[in-house]
Design a protein around this motif. Sequence first.
Motif, PDB file in Angstrom:
ATOM      1  N   UNK A 162       0.831  -1.211   0.000  1.00  0.00           N
ATOM      2  CA  UNK A 162       0.000   0.000   0.000  1.00  0.00           C
ATOM      3  C   UNK A 162       0.866   1.262   0.000  1.00  0.00           C
ATOM      4  N   UNK A 163       1.952   1.235   0.792  1.00  0.00           N
ATOM      5  CA  UNK A 163       2.788   2.439   0.927  1.00  0.00           C
ATOM      6  C   UNK A 163       3.298   2.961  -0.421  1.00  0.00           C
ATOM      7  N   UNK A 164       3.888   2.098  -1.295  1.00  0.00           N
ATOM      8  CA  UNK A 164       4.325   2.617  -2.596  1.00  0.00           C
ATOM      9  C   UNK A 164       3.161   3.076  -3.480  1.00  0.00           C
ATOM     10  N   UNK A 165       1.984   2.461  -3.295  1.00  0.00           N
ATOM     11  CA  UNK A 165       0.849   2.776  -4.167  1.00  0.00           C
ATOM     12  C   UNK A 165       0.215   4.117  -3.826  1.00  0.00           C
ATOM     13  N   UNK A 166       0.043   4.390  -2.528  1.00  0.00           N
ATOM     14  CA  UNK A 166      -0.620   5.650  -2.136  1.00  0.00           C
ATOM     15  C   UNK A 166       0.378   6.804  -2.007  1.00  0.00           C
ATOM     16  N   UNK A 167       1.676   6.504  -2.116  1.00  0.00           N
ATOM     17  CA  UNK A 167       2.696   7.546  -1.996  1.00  0.00           C
ATOM     18  C   UNK A 167       2.471   8.744  -2.903  1.00  0.00           C
ATOM     19  N   UNK A 168       2.256   8.514  -4.238  1.00  0.00           N
ATOM     20  CA  UNK A 168       2.024   9.657  -5.127  1.00  0.00           C
ATOM     21  C   UNK A 168       0.809  10.492  -4.730  1.00  0.00           C
ATOM     22  N   UNK A 169      -0.241   9.824  -4.226  1.00  0.00           N
ATOM     23  CA  UNK A 169      -1.448  10.549  -3.805  1.00  0.00           C
ATOM     24  C   UNK A 169      -1.138  11.463  -2.629  1.00  0.00           C
ATOM     25  N   UNK A 170      -0.512  10.886  -1.592  1.00  0.00           N
ATOM     26  CA  UNK A 170      -0.201  11.665  -0.386  1.00  0.00           C
ATOM     27  C   UNK A 170       0.795  12.773  -0.715  1.00  0.00           C
ATOM     28  N   UNK A 171       1.822  12.426  -1.513  1.00  0.00           N
ATOM     29  CA  UNK A 171       2.827  13.422  -1.898  1.00  0.00           C
ATOM     30  C   UNK A 171       2.221  14.590  -2.651  1.00  0.00           C
ATOM     31  N   UNK A 172       1.302  14.272  -3.576  1.00  0.00           N
ATOM     32  CA  UNK A 172       0.641  15.322  -4.349  1.00  0.00           C
ATOM     33  C   UNK A 172      -0.165  16.258  -3.475  1.00  0.00           C
ATOM     34  N   UNK A 173      -0.916  15.689  -2.525  1.00  0.00           N
ATOM     35  CA  UNK A 173      -1.721  16.515  -1.622  1.00  0.00           C
ATOM     36  C   UNK A 173      -0.846  17.409  -0.743  1.00  0.00           C
ATOM     37  N   UNK A 174       0.207  16.813  -0.160  1.00  0.00           N
ATOM     38  CA  UNK A 174       1.052  17.582   0.776  1.00  0.00           C
ATOM     39  C   UNK A 174       1.743  18.736   0.061  1.00  0.00           C
ATOM     40  N   UNK A 175       2.347  18.455  -1.107  1.00  0.00           N
ATOM     41  CA  UNK A 175       3.107  19.512  -1.790  1.00  0.00           C
ATOM     42  C   UNK A 175       2.186  20.606  -2.329  1.00  0.00           C
ATOM     43  N   UNK A 177      -0.930  21.399  -0.810  1.00  0.00           N
ATOM     44  CA  UNK A 177      -1.580  22.065   0.318  1.00  0.00           C
ATOM     45  C   UNK A 177      -0.592  22.886   1.152  1.00  0.00           C
ATOM     46  N   UNK A 178       0.667  22.388   1.272  1.00  0.00           N
ATOM     47  CA  UNK A 178       1.644  23.083   2.109  1.00  0.00           C
ATOM     48  C   UNK A 178       2.881  23.426   1.279  1.00  0.00           C
ATOM     49  N   UNK A 179       3.999  22.760   1.573  1.00  0.00           N
ATOM     50  CA  UNK A 179       5.208  22.949   0.768  1.00  0.00           C
ATOM     51  C   UNK A 179       5.980  21.640   0.794  1.00  0.00           C
ATOM     52  N   UNK A 180       7.019  21.533  -0.040  1.00  0.00           N
ATOM     53  CA  UNK A 180       7.758  20.264  -0.113  1.00  0.00           C
ATOM     54  C   UNK A 180       8.434  19.917   1.211  1.00  0.00           C
ATOM     55  N   UNK A 181       8.703  20.906   2.064  1.00  0.00           N
ATOM     56  CA  UNK A 181       9.334  20.634   3.366  1.00  0.00           C
ATOM     57  C   UNK A 181       8.489  19.669   4.204  1.00  0.00           C
ATOM     58  N   UNK A 182       7.162  19.765   4.029  1.00  0.00           N
ATOM     59  CA  UNK A 182       6.275  18.927   4.834  1.00  0.00           C
ATOM     60  C   UNK A 182       6.275  17.466   4.402  1.00  0.00           C
ATOM     61  N   UNK A 183       6.828  17.169   3.228  1.00  0.00           N
ATOM     62  CA  UNK A 183       7.012  15.766   2.836  1.00  0.00           C
ATOM     63  C   UNK A 183       7.906  15.052   3.850  1.00  0.00           C
TER      64      UNK A 183
END
Length: 529
Positions: A162-175, A177-183
């Motif tokens: 699951x982790x590799x699969x949802x990674x792009x989704x979570x990464x897209x939302x975080x960057x 909504x906030x900034x890349x630092x929050x990754x």
Amino acid sequence: MAAATAQGAVPASGFGAEERMDPKRLVAFLAMVFGMFMSILDIQIVSASLSEIQAGLGAGSDEIAWVQTSYLIAEVIMIPLSGVLARILSTRVLFTFCAAGFTLASALCATATNIEQMIVYRAIQGFIGGGMIPSVFAAAFTIFPPSKRNIVSPMVGLVATLAPTVGPTIGGYISHAMSWHWLFLINVIPGVLVAAAAWSLIDFDKPDLKLLKKFDWWGLVAMAIFLGTMEFVLEEGNNKDWFNDHHIVMGTVAMVVGGAIFFWRVFRVELPVVDLRAFSNANFAFGSLFSFVMGVGLYGLTYLYPLYLGRIRGYDSLMIGETMFVSGAAMFITAPIAGILSSKLDPRVMMMIGFGGFAIGTYMMTGITADWDFYELLVPQILRGCSLMICMVPINNLALGTLPPERMKNASGLFNLTRNLGGAVGLAIINTMLTQRSDDHYARLSEQLHWGNQSALDWLASVGANYDGYGLDGTAVAVQKLSGVATQQAWLLSFIDVFLTLTVLFGALVVLAMLLQKPKSAAPAGAGH
């Protein structure tokens, strides 16, 4: 084998597998699972937002790739090493150190002000984080009795896939909504909690510091060179045109020399860095082979879908993440079903269903066009998510379910390494295929677009006249547009070639699973308690 497992699993060994689930151990195990989730997720969560990090650090396009490559190289060295480290230091010390170190390295990544700092911090993060992954697999098959595997194994399999699969989704939302630092900052609070829980609750085994005197330091150096350069060659080979680049040639030479020394020492020294004797167990050997191919499918498709959506459809990271979410949801829903099936179905049948479903999903993708969107990708993604979970549970049980506990730590590192190497090899082959096949298809399409092709001339005249009306050089714009259409079609055809190759690969695994002997159940191991 069952007898050996029963002998090795008595409580005196420090790895007692009681029939009753100890709540303290269960909480400790859940904390370990969450730590593994963070470590695996960190690869894909960052890959979805490399362009934002590149802009933030002012890095070049060739430099930014090292944010990923440095992490992967360091992680792939630590994963097999973690087995012997767990024996020397104990699972408690190793996992706590890894969780705390990973958290600190994540915080450092967020403070990076240039690409050089980021690469160093990512390498530290990958190396330390890599120690958490095999520890979870080892714990799952040593602290819980075989009767509970249909609960524990899907949980571990779900997190690993699951982790590799949802990674792009979570990464897209975080960057977005906030900034890349929050990754990276998002790891800090959970990381502190995981480290605290690991130190307080893990009591599976005791350290054996005497082994430190026998530790094979030269073997460690050889393994680091071998695996590190292999990961580098596979990651960078396609971008650098393989052996036409002297760095790739040097890396390959170092890989061969390092590998020769590493394998020579593994079979010569008293305490090798990695114990390869686990491969003498047929179940483990076949399970590792399946894990390798699952790595190709897991990481390959996690790469291909976003590449198609970005390059052909023009999606940004957030839109890609929203489209890719389907696979993760399908995995989550399928995990408990896979657990129930694992106690009722022959593992070979489960693997055949999983591999077959994966092959059908990739075969459906061979009809892809430039207009495919969320709904066209829906069924292939659901098939991919469900099939991965149905495969992963029997593969984990096949590989690790019949090994004695004293072999488990080393074997767990090797098993996880096969999945990572499968991903690295798969991505290298996929990238090379995409590059070479798109060039071939473009050349063939270009041959058809000559001055004797009336349809092409009519299209050029129509588009050119349209742009002439806007005061532009219509002919030049039309030729450029036609070249763009040919390039897009060449890429689509190369995607189809890759999906067809994956279909054949997973179809072959269905046949291989049919030919396997039924794995001996590990259940007798718990019968002696």
